[in-house]
Design an enzyme around this catalytic site. Structure first.
Site, mmCIF file in Angstrom:
data_model
loop_
_atom_site.group_PDB
_atom_site.id
_atom_site.type_symbol
_atom_site.label_atom_id
_atom_site.label_comp_id
_atom_site.label_asym_id
_atom_site.label_seq_id
_atom_site.Cartn_x
_atom_site.Cartn_y
_atom_site.Cartn_z
ATOM 1 N N GLY A 63 23.707 -24.941 4.629
ATOM 2 C CA GLY A 63 22.713 -25.412 3.665
ATOM 3 C C GLY A 63 22.674 -26.900 3.403
ATOM 4 O O GLY A 63 21.630 -27.436 3.048
ATOM 5 N N ASP A 117 26.311 -22.151 -7.145
ATOM 6 C CA ASP A 117 25.835 -21.015 -7.933
ATOM 7 C C ASP A 117 27.030 -20.497 -8.733
ATOM 8 O O ASP A 117 27.343 -21.017 -9.800
ATOM 9 C CB ASP A 117 25.264 -19.969 -6.969
ATOM 10 C CG ASP A 117 24.598 -18.798 -7.663
ATOM 11 O OD1 ASP A 117 24.677 -18.713 -8.897
ATOM 12 O OD2 ASP A 117 24.010 -17.953 -6.975
ATOM 13 N N LYS A 158 23.297 -24.571 -10.459
ATOM 14 C CA LYS A 158 22.597 -23.576 -11.294
ATOM 15 C C LYS A 158 23.283 -23.479 -12.648
ATOM 16 O O LYS A 158 24.448 -23.070 -12.735
ATOM 17 C CB LYS A 158 22.584 -22.211 -10.604
ATOM 18 C CG LYS A 158 21.579 -22.142 -9.494
ATOM 19 C CD LYS A 158 21.452 -20.723 -8.996
ATOM 20 C CE LYS A 158 20.487 -20.663 -7.835
ATOM 21 N NZ LYS A 158 20.469 -19.345 -7.187
ATOM 22 N N PHE A 172 16.407 -18.415 -7.725
ATOM 23 C CA PHE A 172 16.560 -18.629 -6.284
ATOM 24 C C PHE A 172 15.627 -19.733 -5.786
ATOM 25 O O PHE A 172 14.442 -19.747 -6.110
ATOM 26 C CB PHE A 172 16.284 -17.324 -5.529
ATOM 27 C CG PHE A 172 16.712 -17.369 -4.095
ATOM 28 C CD1 PHE A 172 18.041 -17.174 -3.747
ATOM 29 C CD2 PHE A 172 15.794 -17.620 -3.095
ATOM 30 C CE1 PHE A 172 18.450 -17.234 -2.421
ATOM 31 C CE2 PHE A 172 16.183 -17.672 -1.761
ATOM 32 C CZ PHE A 172 17.512 -17.479 -1.426
ATOM 33 N N VAL A 173 16.178 -20.634 -4.977
ATOM 34 C CA VAL A 173 15.381 -21.740 -4.441
ATOM 35 C C VAL A 173 15.506 -21.815 -2.922
ATOM 36 O O VAL A 173 16.502 -21.362 -2.354
ATOM 37 C CB VAL A 173 15.806 -23.094 -5.066
ATOM 38 C CG1 VAL A 173 15.353 -23.209 -6.507
ATOM 39 C CG2 VAL A 173 17.315 -23.315 -4.957
ATOM 40 N N ASP A 208 17.917 -21.807 2.627
ATOM 41 C CA ASP A 208 17.160 -20.828 3.408
ATOM 42 C C ASP A 208 16.776 -19.587 2.623
ATOM 43 O O ASP A 208 17.317 -19.267 1.565
ATOM 44 C CB ASP A 208 17.995 -20.380 4.609
ATOM 45 C CG ASP A 208 19.091 -19.392 4.206
ATOM 46 O OD1 ASP A 208 19.887 -19.736 3.316
ATOM 47 O OD2 ASP A 208 19.121 -18.276 4.759
ATOM 48 N N ARG A 246 14.350 -23.732 5.861
ATOM 49 C CA ARG A 246 15.244 -24.887 5.705
ATOM 50 C C ARG A 246 14.502 -26.188 5.994
ATOM 51 O O ARG A 246 14.896 -27.260 5.529
ATOM 52 C CB ARG A 246 16.445 -24.773 6.659
ATOM 53 C CG ARG A 246 17.375 -23.599 6.365
ATOM 54 C CD ARG A 246 18.659 -23.753 7.175
ATOM 55 N NE ARG A 246 19.457 -22.539 7.235
ATOM 56 C CZ ARG A 246 20.374 -22.170 6.332
ATOM 57 N NH1 ARG A 246 20.571 -22.914 5.275
ATOM 58 N NH2 ARG A 246 21.071 -21.070 6.486
#
Ligand code: 5GP
Ligand code: MG
Length: 197
Positions: A63, A122, A150, A171-172, A178, A184
């Protein structure tokens, strides 16, 4: 869950106000310009705090790969890069709570000033696991940078030194993040809408 992800955006839609992925709508949350401004700020800050230290940047794959590329180019002091890979998410929207090491770090961390760069914190479980492993490799210092954090989701005891943006617990996708390995390449960050109308 199907392995195929149907996405209804076109190339020109990188700056769209909303996108639809497999029937699920995401809305523009952080624009490319907003992200780039913040990334440059963090890069300038790290250039000051790590001047003369030739830091070793460790990007957490997959990520962070876009964030770390932009961040490294906004750092104006000599620095090196390596990557590590862990996974906790699999194909879920919420953290599974289990962390699995997929790749070890090739570089020696001993005596180095390490800057760990992650995409999003997260629960923090992934990062916690990774930092503990890295500490055993005797770095001189460790600085943690996360593009997104978050709010209220943290379950692990981790110290994050620099956060790009504190975001709601939703959720992003985009800018390296992704949805089933897709999205992405979006230049902006999109957030999952609450409910379909
Ligand atoms: P944690 O261990 O902190 O719960 O999860 C960290 C990892 O889960 C992140 O590095 C990221 O890969 C993934 N993750 C957490 N939240 C999101 C999200 O909102 N969107 C995406 N695409 N990935 C997320
Ligand atoms: Mg990550």
């Amino acid at each position: 869950m199907s392995a195929r992800v149907a996405i209804s955006f076109q190339e020109s839609a990188v700056a769209a106000q909303s996108i639809k992925i497999s029937g699920v709508r995401f809305s523009l949350f952080l624009s490319e310009a907003t992200i780039q401004t913040r990334v440059a700020e963090i890069g300038q800050h790290l250039s000051r705090t790590h001047a003369g230290l030739k830091p070793l940047i460790i990007g957490v794959l997959n990520g962070s790969f876009i964030f770390v590329a932009d961040l490294m180019r906004s750092i104006t002091i000599p620095c090196e890069i390596d990557f590590c890979k862990l996974s906790s998410y699999r194909a879920q929207r919420v953290s599974s709570g289990t962390v699995q090491a997929d790749l070890l770090i090739a570089s020696s961390l001993a005596g180095r000033h390490v800057i760990v760069v992650d995409d999003i914190i997260d629960s923090g479980l992934t990062l916690h696991f990774m930092l503990q492993s890295m500490q055993t490799l005797n770095p001189e210092s460790m600085t943690v940078v996360a593009l997104l954090h978050k709010k209220g989701a943290l379950k692990a005891d981790v110290q994050i030194d620099h956060v790009g943006f504190t975001i709601p617990n939703r959720f992003v996708v985009g800018y390296g993040l992704d949805w089933h390995q897709c999205c992405r390449n979006l230049r902006a960050i999109y957030m999952l809408d609450d409910e379909e109308p």
